[in-house]
Enzyme design. Structure first.
Site, mmCIF file in Angstrom:
data_model
loop_
_atom_site.group_PDB
_atom_site.id
_atom_site.type_symbol
_atom_site.label_atom_id
_atom_site.label_comp_id
_atom_site.label_asym_id
_atom_site.label_seq_id
_atom_site.Cartn_x
_atom_site.Cartn_y
_atom_site.Cartn_z
ATOM 1 N N GLY A 87 -0.252 -8.944 4.313
ATOM 2 C CA GLY A 87 0.714 -8.131 5.065
ATOM 3 C C GLY A 87 0.943 -8.797 6.406
ATOM 4 C CE1 TYR A 137 -7.580 -0.461 13.938
ATOM 5 C CE2 TYR A 137 -5.482 -1.428 14.581
ATOM 6 C CZ TYR A 137 -6.224 -0.628 13.738
ATOM 7 O OH TYR A 137 -5.609 -0.004 12.697
ATOM 8 C CB CYS A 139 0.627 11.302 29.395
ATOM 9 S SG CYS A 139 2.133 11.441 30.321
ATOM 10 C CD GLU A 140 -4.033 9.065 25.179
ATOM 11 O OE1 GLU A 140 -5.167 8.557 25.362
ATOM 12 O OE2 GLU A 140 -3.771 9.899 24.310
HETATM 13 N N1 LLP Z 1 -4.587 -4.972 0.538
HETATM 14 C C1 LLP Z 1 -5.288 -3.879 0.865
HETATM 15 C C2 LLP Z 1 -5.929 -3.103 -0.190
HETATM 16 C C3 LLP Z 1 -5.378 -3.486 2.200
HETATM 17 O O1 LLP Z 1 -6.065 -2.399 2.504
HETATM 18 C C4 LLP Z 1 -4.732 -4.251 3.205
HETATM 19 C C5 LLP Z 1 -4.799 -3.859 4.603
HETATM 20 C C6 LLP Z 1 -3.998 -5.377 2.816
HETATM 21 C C7 LLP Z 1 -3.957 -5.716 1.479
HETATM 22 C C8 LLP Z 1 -3.236 -6.234 3.806
HETATM 23 O O2 LLP Z 1 -4.102 -6.877 4.662
HETATM 24 P P1 LLP Z 1 -3.550 -7.994 5.682
HETATM 25 O O3 LLP Z 1 -3.060 -9.182 4.875
HETATM 26 O O4 LLP Z 1 -2.457 -7.377 6.455
HETATM 27 O O5 LLP Z 1 -4.732 -8.362 6.502
HETATM 28 N N2 LLP Z 1 -3.927 -1.401 10.998
HETATM 29 C C9 LLP Z 1 -4.866 -2.518 11.073
HETATM 30 C C10 LLP Z 1 -4.941 -3.270 9.788
HETATM 31 C C11 LLP Z 1 -5.326 -2.392 8.627
HETATM 32 C C12 LLP Z 1 -5.327 -3.139 7.354
HETATM 33 C C13 LLP Z 1 -5.463 -2.189 6.226
HETATM 34 N N3 LLP Z 1 -5.419 -2.803 4.963
HETATM 35 C C14 LLP Z 1 -4.441 -3.439 12.223
HETATM 36 O O6 LLP Z 1 -3.448 -3.157 12.882
HETATM 37 O O7 LLP Z 1 -5.115 -4.426 12.504
#
Ligand code: LLP
Length: 449
Positions: free
Chosen positions: A305, A347, A375-376
């Site tokens: 992603g 994070y 407001c934080e």
């Molecule tokens: N597949 C599964 C089952 C996942 O849970 C995730 C991400 C991905 C693929 C994609 O991962 P990536 O290639 O994006 O690393 N909100 C957090 C990241 C949460 C990721 C959740 N799962 C942030 O902003 O760092």
């Protein structure tokens, strides 16, 4: 105020900016062949800008590298990074599949005419309705996370008289070096079946799962990973379960889904692995392991992603109030913050920014903190960054905001979400409209009594 003697030499070639980034002779930041000042004039701020060329480039890098080393493979775009019809359409056209985690993401994919066969449905607590919705719409594979879901899948498939292709999500017990909240594959995680329960899962499928076709195993160990080894460790554990499943249950599995993609640069000093080295080392490992275990090479699936969409995104803000704390920090407040980018407050994520209307400035830099409008106290986008002196009305560009910004945004403080514009070859198109005050209240009701 801290004054340094460093000069502003903003480097646009570090993998933080979109690949189409340029600087005009007048010092304006250009993305997708358009001046960000023009974009702001037309669409206002805050504004998410997505560079189509970067998204296509990164997608093709994944698709081509994997094909080069491992023919039977598929890359799924992880919708959660940035769920938007136009990006889904682009992904489908590029030949990516899609990883979805909710009925809403499935709905969006259907609206984008995404090839349903290439959609994988994840999630650790899918509802009965979501499962039915997925099965009725012929979603390619459902990645089953837990025992309740296994039963629901069998019941729904039976009721709808369908047979459903599933993957089982396993918890491989791998530690990776990333933020605690974005680790998922370690033991004591809410996601997936622990390996101890594999026999129970396989007995269920063999004895009761008459409508379920087990195709393979999946694991996702976490996000923003800068090492190669965790991907190999994941593949190793999954392939050992392929071997066990074949020997003990006579089931030959054909899909190996190793989860999300690689980490990306947010800061100049970040040094992520490249897609090519990730593809080469991971697939070399898989081929060797399969040979050792005498397994046929399965179809390899990966679900990036962040590394597909992250670098494509830039958020533009306008500077408002500037506050110099006596003997303390200088706060530059902008017209967005934690509601359009919740990653710093959630994070402690770090970002890089530039003054989009002063990219050629050779002024002495000063250390400032870019603060949000919410407001934080913790709503700080970047703490202690060196920028040329800014004044109200200047334009701040924050880079690498394509992933997990819009998709995690909120209406905190009743602030409408920004618009999102797609840029390419000097053209811009709105792909998500700016919310209005009416949008903010459209679901609110006042009881008649
Ligand atoms: N597949 C599964 C089952 C996942 O849970 C995730 C991400 C991905 C693929 C994609 O991962 P990536 O290639 O994006 O690393 N909100 C957090 C990241 C949460 C990721 C959740 N799962 C942030 O902003 O760092």
């Amino acid at each position: 105020m801290t004054i340094t003697d460093k000069r502003n030499r903003f480097d646009i070639s570090t993998g933080i900016c979109p690949i189409s980034t340029e600087i005009s002779t007048s010092g304006h930041l250009i993305i997708g062949g358009i001046s960000t000042l023009e974009l702001v004039k037309k669409y206002s701020t805050p504004l998410y800008v997505i560079d189509e060329e970067t998204f296509s480039f990164r997608s093709n890098e994944y698709l081509n590298s994997l094909k080069k080393y491992y023919e039977n493979s598929m890359i799924l775009y992880a919708a959660k990074a940035f769920a938007c019809t136009t990006i889904f359409k682009l992904s489908n056209n590029l030949g990516l599949g899609l990883d979805v985690v909710s009925g809403g993401e499935i709905f969006l994919a259907l609206k984008a005419d995404f090839n349903v066969k290439n959609i994988y449905f994840h999630g650790n607590n899918k509802s009965q309705d979501e499962i039915e919705f997925a099965i009725k719409n012929g979603i390619g594979k459902i990645v089953c996370d837990n025992f309740l879901e296994l039963e629901m899948l069998q019941n729904c498939a039976n009721k709808l008289n369908r047979s459903v292709d599933i993957l089982i999500r396993l918890t491989p017990g791998i530690e990776c070096h990333t933020h605690e909240y974005i680790k998922t594959g370690h033991l004591d995680s809410k996601f997936g079946f622990d390996l101890e329960y594999l026999d129970d899962v396989l007995s269920f499928i063999k004895n009761k799962g008459t409508n379920l076709n087990l195709k393979g195993y999946h694991a996702h160990i976490g996000s923003q990973i800068f090492e190669l080894k965790p991907f190999q460790d994941t593949a190793e554990i999954l392939l050992e379960q392929f071997d066990y499943t074949k020997k003990e249950y006579g089931i030959e599995l054909n899909e190996l889904d190793i989860g999300g993609g690689i980490g990306i640069s947010y800061l100049n000093e970040d040094d992520p692995i490249t897609i090519d080295e990730w593809a080469k080392t991971t697939t070399d490992f898989i081929k060797a392991k399969c040979k050792k275990l005498n397994l046929n090479l399965p179809k390899l699936i990966c679900e990036p992603g962040r590394s597909l969409i992250g670098q494509s995104g830039v958020t533009l803000y306008t500077v408002g109030s500037i506050k110099q704390v006596p003997n303390g920090r200088k706060f530059i407040s902008v017209d967005g913050g934690m509601a359009d980018n919740p990653r710093p407050i959630t994070y402690q994520a770090k970002y890089t920014a530039a003054v989009a209307n002063k990219m050629n400035s050779t002024e002495t830099l000063e250390t400032v903190t870019i603060a949000g409008r919410y407001c934080e106290t913790g709503d700080l986008i970047i703490k202690d960054i060196e920028l040329p002196t800014v004044k109200a009305g200047d334009l701040i560009a924050v880079f690498s905001t394509g992933a997990y910004n819009y998709s995690m945004s909120s209406n905190y403080n009743m602030v409408p979400r920004p618009a999102c514009v797609l840029v390419k070859n000097g053209k811009s198109n709105i792909i998500i409209q700016r919310e209005t005050y009416e949008d903010l209240i459209k679901n609110q009701l006042i009881p008649k009594d």
